[in-house]
Design an enzyme around this catalytic site. Structure first.
Site, PDB file in Angstrom:
ATOM      1  N   CYS A 176      43.591   0.942  -6.280  1.00  0.00           N
ATOM      2  CA  CYS A 176      44.619   1.744  -5.617  1.00  0.00           C
ATOM      3  C   CYS A 176      45.353   0.963  -4.532  1.00  0.00           C
ATOM      4  O   CYS A 176      46.541   1.193  -4.280  1.00  0.00           O
ATOM      5  CB  CYS A 176      44.000   3.007  -5.026  1.00  0.00           C
ATOM      6  SG  CYS A 176      43.452   4.178  -6.274  1.00  0.00           S
TER       7      CYS A 176
ATOM      8  N   ASP B  29      16.075   4.083 -17.996  1.00  0.00           N
ATOM      9  CA  ASP B  29      15.752   5.124 -18.953  1.00  0.00           C
ATOM     10  C   ASP B  29      14.764   4.529 -19.950  1.00  0.00           C
ATOM     11  O   ASP B  29      14.780   3.330 -20.222  1.00  0.00           O
ATOM     12  CB  ASP B  29      17.036   5.578 -19.661  1.00  0.00           C
ATOM     13  CG  ASP B  29      16.831   6.836 -20.477  1.00  0.00           C
ATOM     14  OD1 ASP B  29      15.698   7.318 -20.559  1.00  0.00           O
ATOM     15  OD2 ASP B  29      17.816   7.334 -21.040  1.00  0.00           O
ATOM     16  N   SER B  30      13.904   5.368 -20.519  1.00  0.00           N
ATOM     17  CA  SER B  30      12.864   4.863 -21.409  1.00  0.00           C
ATOM     18  C   SER B  30      13.380   4.445 -22.771  1.00  0.00           C
ATOM     19  O   SER B  30      12.689   3.759 -23.519  1.00  0.00           O
ATOM     20  CB  SER B  30      11.793   5.939 -21.609  1.00  0.00           C
ATOM     21  OG  SER B  30      12.325   7.028 -22.348  1.00  0.00           O
ATOM     22  N   GLY B  31      14.590   4.874 -23.121  1.00  0.00           N
ATOM     23  CA  GLY B  31      15.123   4.604 -24.446  1.00  0.00           C
ATOM     24  C   GLY B  31      14.856   5.724 -25.426  1.00  0.00           C
ATOM     25  O   GLY B  31      15.245   5.650 -26.588  1.00  0.00           O
ATOM     26  N   GLY B  32      14.179   6.787 -24.958  1.00  0.00           N
ATOM     27  CA  GLY B  32      13.855   7.898 -25.841  1.00  0.00           C
ATOM     28  C   GLY B  32      15.078   8.526 -26.487  1.00  0.00           C
ATOM     29  O   GLY B  32      15.095   8.796 -27.692  1.00  0.00           O
ATOM     30  N   PHE B  33      16.120   8.721 -25.688  1.00  0.00           N
ATOM     31  CA  PHE B  33      17.340   9.336 -26.237  1.00  0.00           C
ATOM     32  C   PHE B  33      17.940   8.465 -27.328  1.00  0.00           C
ATOM     33  O   PHE B  33      18.384   8.954 -28.369  1.00  0.00           O
ATOM     34  CB  PHE B  33      18.361   9.564 -25.121  1.00  0.00           C
ATOM     35  CG  PHE B  33      19.653  10.164 -25.604  1.00  0.00           C
ATOM     36  CD1 PHE B  33      19.765  11.517 -25.814  1.00  0.00           C
ATOM     37  CD2 PHE B  33      20.761   9.356 -25.864  1.00  0.00           C
ATOM     38  CE1 PHE B  33      20.954  12.075 -26.274  1.00  0.00           C
ATOM     39  CE2 PHE B  33      21.949   9.895 -26.326  1.00  0.00           C
ATOM     40  CZ  PHE B  33      22.044  11.263 -26.529  1.00  0.00           C
TER      41      PHE B  33
ATOM     42  N   CYS C 246      42.915   6.805  -1.677  1.00  0.00           N
ATOM     43  CA  CYS C 246      41.784   6.010  -2.140  1.00  0.00           C
ATOM     44  C   CYS C 246      41.957   4.565  -1.682  1.00  0.00           C
ATOM     45  O   CYS C 246      43.055   4.002  -1.798  1.00  0.00           O
ATOM     46  CB  CYS C 246      41.678   6.077  -3.665  1.00  0.00           C
ATOM     47  SG  CYS C 246      40.330   5.088  -4.351  1.00  0.00           S
TER      48      CYS C 246
ATOM     49  N   ASP D 187       9.807  10.154 -23.823  1.00  0.00           N
ATOM     50  CA  ASP D 187       9.767  11.566 -24.199  1.00  0.00           C
ATOM     51  C   ASP D 187      10.524  11.786 -25.498  1.00  0.00           C
ATOM     52  O   ASP D 187      11.226  10.890 -25.970  1.00  0.00           O
ATOM     53  CB  ASP D 187      10.370  12.439 -23.100  1.00  0.00           C
ATOM     54  CG  ASP D 187      11.869  12.211 -22.941  1.00  0.00           C
ATOM     55  OD1 ASP D 187      12.307  11.042 -23.060  1.00  0.00           O
ATOM     56  OD2 ASP D 187      12.609  13.173 -22.710  1.00  0.00           O
TER      57      ASP D 187
ATOM     58  N   GLY E 127      17.115  17.024 -22.083  1.00  0.00           N
ATOM     59  CA  GLY E 127      17.442  17.979 -23.125  1.00  0.00           C
ATOM     60  C   GLY E 127      18.528  18.969 -22.769  1.00  0.00           C
ATOM     61  O   GLY E 127      18.689  19.991 -23.446  1.00  0.00           O
TER      62      GLY E 127
ATOM     63  N   HIS F 225      38.118   1.835 -10.470  1.00  0.00           N
ATOM     64  CA  HIS F 225      38.579   3.024  -9.743  1.00  0.00           C
ATOM     65  C   HIS F 225      37.672   4.227  -9.994  1.00  0.00           C
ATOM     66  O   HIS F 225      37.270   4.921  -9.059  1.00  0.00           O
ATOM     67  CB  HIS F 225      40.012   3.390 -10.127  1.00  0.00           C
ATOM     68  CG  HIS F 225      40.407   4.730  -9.575  1.00  0.00           C
ATOM     69  ND1 HIS F 225      40.760   4.911  -8.263  1.00  0.00           N
ATOM     70  CD2 HIS F 225      40.417   5.972 -10.153  1.00  0.00           C
ATOM     71  CE1 HIS F 225      40.994   6.200  -8.041  1.00  0.00           C
ATOM     72  NE2 HIS F 225      40.786   6.860  -9.177  1.00  0.00           N
TER      73      HIS F 225
ATOM     74  N   CYS G 109      40.105   1.971  -2.877  1.00  0.00           N
ATOM     75  CA  CYS G 109      39.494   1.027  -3.810  1.00  0.00           C
ATOM     76  C   CYS G 109      40.468  -0.107  -4.115  1.00  0.00           C
ATOM     77  O   CYS G 109      41.673  -0.016  -3.842  1.00  0.00           O
ATOM     78  CB  CYS G 109      39.063   1.727  -5.102  1.00  0.00           C
ATOM     79  SG  CYS G 109      40.405   2.101  -6.261  1.00  0.00           S
TER      80      CYS G 109
ATOM     81  N   ASP H  83      23.399  10.644 -13.712  1.00  0.00           N
ATOM     82  CA  ASP H  83      23.948   9.449 -14.348  1.00  0.00           C
ATOM     83  C   ASP H  83      24.773   9.891 -15.538  1.00  0.00           C
ATOM     84  O   ASP H  83      24.525  10.941 -16.126  1.00  0.00           O
ATOM     85  CB  ASP H  83      22.838   8.513 -14.835  1.00  0.00           C
ATOM     86  CG  ASP H  83      22.243   9.009 -16.155  1.00  0.00           C
ATOM     87  OD1 ASP H  83      22.672   8.538 -17.220  1.00  0.00           O
ATOM     88  OD2 ASP H  83      21.364   9.897 -16.122  1.00  0.00           O
TER      89      ASP H  83
ATOM     90  N   GLN I 247      11.210  18.987 -20.578  1.00  0.00           N
ATOM     91  CA  GLN I 247      11.955  19.396 -21.764  1.00  0.00           C
ATOM     92  C   GLN I 247      11.805  20.907 -21.953  1.00  0.00           C
ATOM     93  O   GLN I 247      11.404  21.610 -21.045  1.00  0.00           O
ATOM     94  CB  GLN I 247      11.463  18.610 -22.984  1.00  0.00           C
ATOM     95  CG  GLN I 247      11.804  17.117 -22.951  1.00  0.00           C
ATOM     96  CD  GLN I 247      13.288  16.843 -23.162  1.00  0.00           C
ATOM     97  OE1 GLN I 247      14.064  17.730 -23.525  1.00  0.00           O
ATOM     98  NE2 GLN I 247      13.690  15.593 -22.943  1.00  0.00           N
TER      99      GLN I 247
END
Length: 377
Positions: A314, A92-96, A309, A146, A221, A340, A311, A271, A194
């Site tokens: 579990c 991610d660009s870090g904009g958020f 499951c 952005d 957004g 898990h 994993c 994500d 956006q």
């Protein structure tokens, strides 16, 4: 040769299976990307991620810029080598993160001045600087810088935000092209759409961002506090107008029910920190519903968390033991619970792909949600 190809399209809806061929390997879509903000998915090692069948993870430019810093990552070789993860990474660009600083940042046409959340020191991010950071990370997919507008916001604010995002996207693409031959590594760059909750501005952003031309496109957004029905309406409107032959990415979306709705509308990538954050707070996902492991009823429950499951958690531990670890505040609780939930999300997304392959996505969605949305009182 196009690095993204669509392998299967549902006849029931807009769901599809795709394949991205990236520098660090192939990724099937739809895909959920575990969030490794600071070069780690909290509580998990790289081997844990392999055991969970993670195909790609997300890291964050803003956080890595501060710690450990770009010089350290470059000395390590690249971000993959630094964190010993041999599969693809998206940054991610870090904009958020920059725009969430609110009173501690100032936006101008050139970029953003902001204060570090660590020590208050002043910094300046431009689209060009962010692209060069992501170039130096040598990751597989980089996001444009952005402006992530808040919710709610009036139409004039969002219009200005869209204009700024378009201007920065052009600069990101120009810098991406300018630096392309400096590294012998075929990175991809995604543009971000956006427009807030305004359909006319979403349409404007789609037209402008796609005209610039990117390897993939993300919806930004949304999932920022708006009511679910509005999010779904804007998602449906936006996804339908995004390029068909490029990956479509819904940023920051992580609940299985929202992911299913988005896949039904043709979205490929997701994500969110929610699965790992919920795990640390004692909420565990199973195919029979969510389990609140804090509940006293699990004190003497010696059954596996999820009998279906396979994993590590579990297969080796009971609900009683997981309850004990959480109540005792043991660090192992964070690891086993996170292991898990991440495993669950990636197995869930694999089941989704199988349902699209068999052309029974709609019935899978209905059956899954009837079980998963059961409450654990």
């Amino acid at each position: 040769m196009n690095y993204f190809k669509i392998l299967k399209k549902s006849t029931e809806c807009s769901a599809r299976i795709g394949e991205m061929t990236l520098e660090h390997g192939k990724v099937l879509t739809p895909i959920f990307m575990p969030v490794g903000t600071q070069g780690t998915v909290k509580a998990l090692s790289s081997d844990d991620l392999y055991d969970c069948n993670a195909e790609i993870i997300l890291a964050n430019t803003y956080h890595l810029y501060f710690r450990p810093g770009i010089d350290t990552i470059k000395k390590a070789g690249d971000l993959n080598k630094f964190m010993n993860f041999k599969k693809p990474i998206l940054t991610d660009s870090g904009g958020f993160q920059v725009f969430s600083l609110k009173d501690n940042r100032k936006i101008i046409d050139e970029g953003v001045y902001f204060s570090s959340h660590i020590d208050g020191s002043r910094h300046f991010f431009t689209p060009e600087k962010v692209i060069n950071l992501e170039r130096d990370f040598l990751i597989d997919i980089m996001m444009c810088f952005d402006e992530c507008a808040p919710y709610p916001a009036d139409e004039k604010y969002i219009e200005n935000s869209v204009n700024l995002t378009t201007s920065w996207a052009k600069r990101c693409k120009d810098e991406f092209i300018r630096t392309k031959n400096e590294k012998n590594f075929n990175q991809k760059i995604f543009g971000i759409i956006q427009g807030g909750m305004y359909k006319n501005l979403r349409e404007k952003s789609i037209e402008e961002i796609t005209k610039i031309g990117f390897d993939g496109y993300a919806i930004g957004g949304l999932s920022v506090g708006e009511p679910k029905d509005i999010m779904n309406e804007i998602l449906n409107f936006t996804a339908d107008k995004m390029p068909f032959d490029k990956p479509r990415y819904f940023m920051g979306l992580g609940s299985p029910e929202d992911i299913l709705f988005s896949i039904e509308n043709g979205i490929d990538m997701f994500d969110c920190v929610m699965p790992s954050r919920n795990a640390r707070n004692g909420t565990l996902f199973t195919f029979s519903g969510k389990v609140n492991i804090k509940n006293a009823k699990y004190k003497n429950d010696f059954s596996p968390l999820d009998e279906n499951c396979d994993c590590y958690t579990c297969k080796n531990y009971t609900k009683s033991y997981l309850h004990h670890l959480f109540r005792a505040g043991e660090i192992l609780s964070f690891r086993l619970n996170t292991l898990h939930n991440i495993f669950f999300m990636l197995k869930f997304i694999k089941f989704v792909r199988n349902s699209i392959l068999k052309d029974n996505f709609i019935s899978f969605k209905s059956e899954f949600l009837s079980n998963f949305l059961r409450s654990d009182k």
